[in-house]
Write an enzyme that holds these catalytic residues in place. Structure first.
Site, PDB file in Angstrom:
ATOM      1  N   HIS A  41      -8.587 -71.404   4.760  1.00 18.16           N
ATOM      2  CA  HIS A  41      -7.497 -71.276   5.733  1.00 18.16           C
ATOM      3  C   HIS A  41      -7.816 -71.929   7.084  1.00 18.16           C
ATOM      4  O   HIS A  41      -7.170 -72.886   7.497  1.00 18.16           O
ATOM      5  CB  HIS A  41      -7.202 -69.793   6.021  1.00 18.16           C
TER       6      HIS A  41
HETATM    7  O1  RIB Z   1      -4.848 -64.732   6.256  1.00 19.71           O
HETATM    8  C1  RIB Z   1      -5.945 -65.594   6.467  1.00 19.71           C
HETATM    9  C2  RIB Z   1      -6.529 -65.369   7.831  1.00 19.71           C
HETATM   10  O2  RIB Z   1      -6.992 -64.031   7.911  1.00 19.71           O
HETATM   11  C3  RIB Z   1      -7.764 -66.254   8.105  1.00 19.71           C
HETATM   12  O3  RIB Z   1      -7.848 -66.535   9.476  1.00 19.71           O
HETATM   13  C4  RIB Z   1      -8.905 -65.378   7.686  1.00 19.71           C
HETATM   14  O4  RIB Z   1     -10.104 -65.663   8.407  1.00 19.71           O
HETATM   15  C5  RIB Z   1      -8.399 -64.023   8.097  1.00 19.71           C
HETATM   16  O5  RIB Z   1      -8.674 -63.865   9.485  1.00 19.71           O
END
Ligand code: RIB
Ligand code: CA
Length: 312
Positions: free
Chosen positions: A242
Site C-alpha cells: 500500500h
Molecule cells: O489500509 C492500509 C493502510 O493501513 C496502510 O497504510 C497500512 O500501513 C495500514 O496503516
C-alpha cells in the site's frame, strides 16, 4: 532540479517501512522529517519502528518525531492482526540507537511549513490522518503553504479492509480525514482501489533476497510476514504494498492513473463510518477535491522499488 522536500507521516507497519526506504533511496526527494502517529500499533511502537527503518537505511540523521497517540475524537483501533505485535514483525532488527526528537510531531509540521517557502513542502501521510488534521486545526495558516498532500487511504470500488465500507487509515480517525479532505489542499489519494493492484510476487521477493543486502532481506521478510493476512483473506498470491504507492507517485507519477473527483468522508454512518465516498461518475455536483488514483503499472512499480532498494 532541486529535490522535492517531503515530510512522511507514518504508522510503521511493514508497508510504511518500505515507503520510507524508497524515499530515503531516492535523491529526487529530501525527507525533512518523519512524524509518527498511532495506527497499525500504538505510538511508542510506530515511533520506535520509524527509527529502526532509518537506521536500517543508514540514515540516523533523519529527524523522527512522535505525534498523536490517539485519534482526534475516538479510541484507537490498531492492526496487530496484520502487522504483528511490534508492527514490524518479520526479520528481527536491533532496537534504535537514534533518539526521538524532543518536539511534538504536530509542532514540527507547523514550524516546518511556516519556515519553508510556501509551496515547497509536500506532506506524505501513510497512516491515520490525526497528526495532519491536528496541525491544520492548530495552525490554519499553514494550509495554503502546503505544496501537496499525497496520502494512502480510502477505498471506493474496492470497498473496505477494516470494515465492509472503510479502509483502515481513514477508519481509525474519520474526523481527521474529514478535516484533511475539506481543507482545500492539493490532494492525491492512493486508495485500496490502486494498492490492491500493487501486489507483491514470489519472484519479486526472490529478487530482493538476491540483492544480498540487509535491506533486501528485511523487505522480503516483512512482505512474507504481512502477506499471510491478505492471502488468507483474499486468496491468491502476493500482498498489497500500500504505502510505497505514495512515494512512487512522487517519483514516477506516470505509473499511476486516476480521476479528479469529489471525495467526502462518512463520519456518522452506523455501518459506513470511515468510508471515502468518491463521486467517480460526478453525479453529486460537489466540487472535485482529490486526485483519486485507480490503477498502477504493477511491473513498473516493482521495478522502481527493486532498483531503488538495491541502492541502500
Ligand atoms: O489500509 C492500509 C493502510 O493501513 C496502510 O497504510 C497500512 O500501513 C495500514 O496503516
Ligand atoms: Ca501505514
Amino acid at each position: 532540479m532541486p529535490p522535492r522536500r517531503i515530510i512522511i507521516d507514518t504508522d510503521p507497519g511493514q508497508d510504511d517501512a518500505v515507503a520510507i526506504l524508497l524515499a530515503l533511496a531516492s535523491p529526487e526527494l529530501e525527507v525533512l522529517g518523519i512524524t509518527a502517529v498511532a495506527g497499525n500499533v500504538p505510538l511508542a511502537l510506530t515511533a520506535r519502528n520509524a527509527r529502526i527503518v532509518c537506521e536500517l537505511a543508514g540514515r540516523a540523521d533523519i529527524p523522527v518525531f512522535a505525534g498523536c497517540d490517539r485519534p482526534l475524537e475516538r479510541r484507537l483501533v490498531t492492526a496487530e492482526h496484520v502487522h504483528g505485535k511490534t508492527g514490524l514483525d518479520g526479520i528481527a532488527l536491533p532496537e534504535p540507537a537514534m533518539e526521538l526528537q524532543p518536539a511534538h510531531a504536530v509542532d514540527f509540521i507547523v514550524e516546518t511549513l511556516r519556515r519553508e517557502p510556501a509551496g515547497t513542502v509536500t506532506l506524505v501521510p501513510i497512516g491515520p490522518l490525526t497528526n495532519i488534521a491536528a496541525a491544520f486545526r492548530t495552525a490554519p495558516d499553514i494550509i495554503p503553504r502546503v505544496a501537496e498532500v499525497v496520502l494512502m487511504g480510502g477505498a471506493y470500488f474496492e470497498v473496505g479492509n477494516i470494515t465492509p465500507a472503510a479502509e483502515f487509515n481513514i477508519y481509525v480517525d474519520p474526523e481527521a480525514a474529514d478535516a484533511v479532505f475539506r481543507a482545500g489542499v492539493p490532494l492525491v489519494v492512493m486508495p485500496l482501489d490502486v494498492t490492491h493492484r500493487a501486489l507483491t510476487s514470489a519472484a519479486w521477493l526472490d529478487a530482493l533476497r538476491g540483492l544480498g543486502t540487509r535491506v533486501g532481506a528485511a523487505v522480503a521478510s516483512w512482505c512474507d510476514f504481512f502477506e499471510r493476512f491478505d492471502k488468507a483473506k483474499y486468496g491468491g498470491e502476493g500482498a498489497p504494498l500500500h504505502d510505497p504507492c505514495t512515494v512512487a507517485y512522487l517519483l514516477r507519477p506516470q505509473l499511476f492513473s486516476g480521476r479528479h473527483v469529489n471525495v467526502v468522508i462518512e463520519t456518522q454512518g452506523a455501518f459506513t463510518t470511515g468510508m471515502t465516498v468518491a463521486d467517480w461518475w460526478r453525479v453529486s455536483g460537489r466540487p472535485a477535491n482529490a486526485h483519486f488514483i485507480g490503477s498502477v503499472d504493477r511491473v513498473g512499480y516493482f521495478s522502481l522499488l527493486t532498483e531503488r532498494l538495491a541502492r541502500l
